[in-house]
Write a protein that holds these residues in place. Structure first.
Motif, mmCIF file in Angstrom:
data_model
loop_
_atom_site.group_PDB
_atom_site.id
_atom_site.type_symbol
_atom_site.label_atom_id
_atom_site.label_comp_id
_atom_site.label_asym_id
_atom_site.label_seq_id
_atom_site.Cartn_x
_atom_site.Cartn_y
_atom_site.Cartn_z
ATOM 1 N N GLY A 141 -15.516 9.292 -54.429
ATOM 2 C CA GLY A 141 -14.065 8.945 -54.506
ATOM 3 C C GLY A 141 -13.498 8.092 -53.383
ATOM 4 N N THR A 142 -13.328 8.556 -52.076
ATOM 5 C CA THR A 142 -12.967 7.705 -50.932
ATOM 6 C C THR A 142 -14.035 7.914 -49.858
ATOM 7 N N THR A 143 -13.955 7.220 -48.759
ATOM 8 C CA THR A 143 -15.020 7.271 -47.751
ATOM 9 C C THR A 143 -14.442 7.622 -46.389
ATOM 10 N N SER A 144 -15.035 8.617 -45.734
ATOM 11 C CA SER A 144 -14.551 9.038 -44.423
ATOM 12 C C SER A 144 -15.345 8.355 -43.317
ATOM 13 N N ASN A 145 -14.823 8.416 -42.094
ATOM 14 C CA ASN A 145 -15.522 7.823 -40.953
ATOM 15 C C ASN A 145 -16.873 8.491 -40.725
ATOM 16 N N GLU A 146 -16.931 9.808 -40.907
ATOM 17 C CA GLU A 146 -18.174 10.545 -40.685
ATOM 18 C C GLU A 146 -19.260 10.126 -41.681
ATOM 19 N N GLN A 147 -18.859 9.819 -42.895
ATOM 20 C CA GLN A 147 -19.829 9.460 -43.923
ATOM 21 C C GLN A 147 -20.283 8.010 -43.836
ATOM 22 N N GLN A 148 -19.576 7.192 -43.061
ATOM 23 C CA GLN A 148 -19.935 5.779 -42.962
ATOM 24 C C GLN A 148 -19.888 5.348 -41.492
ATOM 25 N N PRO A 149 -20.849 5.824 -40.693
ATOM 26 C CA PRO A 149 -20.842 5.493 -39.259
ATOM 27 C C PRO A 149 -21.112 4.019 -38.987
ATOM 28 N N LYS A 150 -21.901 3.355 -39.857
ATOM 29 C CA LYS A 150 -22.220 1.951 -39.658
ATOM 30 C C LYS A 150 -21.395 1.067 -40.591
ATOM 31 N N PHE A 151 -21.133 -0.136 -40.143
ATOM 32 C CA PHE A 151 -20.335 -1.063 -40.940
ATOM 33 C C PHE A 151 -21.079 -1.429 -42.226
ATOM 34 N N PRO A 152 -20.413 -1.341 -43.402
ATOM 35 C CA PRO A 152 -21.057 -1.620 -44.694
ATOM 36 C C PRO A 152 -21.111 -3.122 -44.992
ATOM 37 N N TRP A 153 -22.094 -3.796 -44.436
ATOM 38 C CA TRP A 153 -22.168 -5.250 -44.536
ATOM 39 C C TRP A 153 -22.247 -5.746 -45.968
ATOM 40 N N ARG A 154 -23.028 -5.048 -46.794
ATOM 41 C CA ARG A 154 -23.193 -5.519 -48.171
ATOM 42 C C ARG A 154 -21.859 -5.556 -48.905
ATOM 43 N N VAL A 155 -21.085 -4.489 -48.804
ATOM 44 C CA VAL A 155 -19.795 -4.431 -49.494
ATOM 45 C C VAL A 155 -18.835 -5.465 -48.908
ATOM 46 N N ALA B 81 -7.124 -6.883 -58.791
ATOM 47 C CA ALA B 81 -6.755 -5.479 -58.582
ATOM 48 C C ALA B 81 -7.973 -4.594 -58.294
ATOM 49 N N PRO B 82 -9.050 -4.658 -59.098
ATOM 50 C CA PRO B 82 -10.226 -3.836 -58.784
ATOM 51 C C PRO B 82 -10.929 -4.260 -57.498
ATOM 52 N N LEU B 83 -10.874 -5.545 -57.174
ATOM 53 C CA LEU B 83 -11.513 -6.016 -55.945
ATOM 54 C C LEU B 83 -10.836 -5.409 -54.718
ATOM 55 N N LEU B 84 -9.509 -5.420 -54.705
ATOM 56 C CA LEU B 84 -8.783 -4.812 -53.593
ATOM 57 C C LEU B 84 -9.019 -3.305 -53.538
ATOM 58 N N ALA B 85 -9.114 -2.677 -54.715
ATOM 59 C CA ALA B 85 -9.351 -1.235 -54.753
ATOM 60 C C ALA B 85 -10.733 -0.880 -54.222
ATOM 61 N N THR B 86 -11.697 -1.778 -54.364
ATOM 62 C CA THR B 86 -13.023 -1.551 -53.798
ATOM 63 C C THR B 86 -12.941 -1.400 -52.290
ATOM 64 N N LEU B 87 -12.056 -2.167 -51.672
ATOM 65 C CA LEU B 87 -11.827 -2.049 -50.235
ATOM 66 C C LEU B 87 -11.342 -0.646 -49.878
ATOM 67 N N ALA B 88 -10.505 -0.080 -50.735
ATOM 68 C CA ALA B 88 -10.008 1.280 -50.497
ATOM 69 C C ALA B 88 -11.076 2.322 -50.799
ATOM 70 N N ASP B 89 -11.846 2.121 -51.873
ATOM 71 C CA ASP B 89 -12.848 3.095 -52.293
ATOM 72 C C ASP B 89 -14.020 3.200 -51.325
ATOM 73 N N ARG B 90 -14.517 2.050 -50.893
ATOM 74 C CA ARG B 90 -15.852 1.994 -50.307
ATOM 75 C C ARG B 90 -15.887 1.771 -48.800
ATOM 76 N N ILE B 91 -14.721 1.591 -48.172
ATOM 77 C CA ILE B 91 -14.689 1.301 -46.735
ATOM 78 C C ILE B 91 -13.980 2.429 -45.996
ATOM 79 N N ALA B 92 -14.642 2.981 -44.964
ATOM 80 C CA ALA B 92 -14.038 4.033 -44.151
ATOM 81 C C ALA B 92 -12.916 3.455 -43.289
ATOM 82 N N PRO B 93 -11.940 4.290 -42.905
ATOM 83 C CA PRO B 93 -10.806 3.791 -42.113
ATOM 84 C C PRO B 93 -11.212 3.039 -40.854
ATOM 85 N N GLN B 94 -12.279 3.475 -40.182
ATOM 86 C CA GLN B 94 -12.666 2.835 -38.922
ATOM 87 C C GLN B 94 -13.220 1.423 -39.114
ATOM 88 N N HIS B 95 -13.577 1.067 -40.361
ATOM 89 C CA HIS B 95 -14.136 -0.259 -40.637
ATOM 90 C C HIS B 95 -13.198 -1.149 -41.454
#
Length: 424
Positions: free
Chosen positions: A15-29, A143-157
């Protein structure tokens, strides 16, 4: 709430992504976001800035100004509705390919077909109708492209990922009209080339996002509560959300109050000759483009390192306010160059972190696509309101007060952003 994280190269739907679950920057996304932004903006600006006016002139040169105005009004209404409906539908989608990817494919293929047909239409009615259809499919990408930013990127990134999106926008903005200008003598081919660039958004989404199945997410029952939550403007937990929307709107008003009348500012206020005007227009456009691309590389990462989003946005609005005010001081053409420098850096920085701020103030992450789509409408509203404000001010008080009005709009934007409480 479920979360969407990257494990290796494969996303696991949660559903959403937390800082703990995504310690490294998601370059592919992030790279996918940059490529997706480029795909839609390069074709849209090439079409709306060059191909569409040229096609209108071919069909009915005598009434082209009225046709452009009518077409813009209709397309704005269609885009507004499409943003809400498609965004909400994306939020509610439960497919083995995820929530966002199928809609991006629909938008990519639909945009391809729409743009090709636009190059073949023979009447004004057909052109306006097909441009409206294109708006629907275009927003099925956005709209879905912007939502991908919300879905797949942790707040710290998010600052850095938003910068990646802004980088794609900056490059596409710079190349869109350049590509379109190469086909002024053959609009049908021009529309086809732009269509070919747009359709790449589909493969980009599949290859770079690798979105997991959303079938495990609970399906929502179609009832009054679901409709009010997913298809209507947010009413709960939305104070900061609407402040961000208002701030972005007034930023766009400040920008287009000056940019929309730049030609007349140079000729009627600064009294330049035609050859001089062309040179200054090209120079300011280049400065703004280079500044935008440059800030896309640095503003987001700096915001992430600082752990702040509101402050960079406020500073961006301040730079824009200074830039649009400078020509008030003097009618010397050098002031337009300084305007381009200050405003270019300001808008570059703003575009780099704007989407990260928008995500941080969402009323409900589960309706991210719909709510981000509504926020994005402030762009359209500002593009329309800016020139209208400029026309009114010039008529009533002359060109000098135009720059005061633009700076005042930037000041209102600063107040709106500063009033946001949820974000530092």
């Amino acid at each position: 709430m479920q979360r969407s994280i990257d494990v290796g190269d494969s996303p696991v739907w949660t559903g959403t992504t937390s800082n703990e679950q995504q310690p490294k920057f998601p370059w592919r996304v992030a790279i996918g976001l940059a490529m997706g932004a480029f795909c839609w903006i390069v074709a849209y600006l090439g079409a709306v800035g060059v191909m569409l006016p040229a096609r209108i002139a071919e069909i009915d040169n005598e009434n082209k100004a009225a046709i452009v105005a009518l077409n813009s009004t209709i397309s704005m209404v269609v885009a507004t509705l499409a943003n809400i409906v498609i965004g909400a539908s994306s939020d509610l989608s439960r497919t083995r390919f995820g929530r966002r990817t199928p809609w991006i494919w629909v938008g990519a293929v639909g945009s391809l077909i729409s743009l090709v047909i636009l190059g073949q239409v023979q009447t004004v009615t057909q052109l306006i109708l097909m441009w409206a259809v294109y708006q629907v499919f275009l927003n099925s990408i956005i709209a879905p492209l912007l939502a991908t930013l919300a879905d797949r990127i942790a707040p710290q990134h998010r600052g850095s990922a938003a910068s990646a999106y802004a980088l794609g926008m900056g490059v596409g903005t710079g190349l869109g009209q350049v590509i379109g200008a190469q086909f002024l003598g053959n609009t049908s081919l021009g529309f086809a080339v732009l269509a070919g660039l747009t359709v790449l958004a589909g493969p980009v989404a599949s290859i770079m996002f690798r979105e997991a199945s959303s079938l495990p997410m609970p399906a929502k029952k179609f009832d009054k509560t679901m409709v009010l939550e997913n298809f209507v403007f947010a009413t709960r937990n939305a104070r900061d959300y609407y402040l961000a929307l208002a701030g972005k709107f007034f930023m766009m008003v400040a920008k287009f109050t000056v940019q929309g009348y730049l030609l007349f500012i140079l000729t009627d206020y600064m009294l330049l000759e035609q050859d001089q005007t062309a040179g200054y227009l090209s120079l300011t456009a280049t400065i703004i483009m280079v500044a935008g691309i440059g800030m896309a590389f640095v503003a987001g990462p700096i915001a992430d390192r600082m752990g702040r989003l509101k402050l960079p946005v406020i500073l961006s609005a301040l730079l824009i306010g200074i830039g649009v005010f400078l020509p008030f001081i003097s009618a010397d053409p050098m002031m337009i160059i300084l305007y381009a420098v200050f405003a270019g850096i300001g808008f570059g920085a703003f575009n780099a972190v704007d989407q990260a701020l928008n995500i941080a103030v969402l009323p409900n992450p589960e309706t991210a696509a719909k709510d981000l789509g509504i926020l994005n409408l402030s762009n359209t509203g500002g593009q329309i309101a800016g020139p209208l404000l400029a026309a009114a001010v010039i008529t009533a008080a002359g060109y000098q007060m135009l720059f005061v009005a633009a700076a005042g709009s930037a000041l209102v934007a600063i107040v709106c952003f500063a009033s946001i409480r949820r974000v530092k």
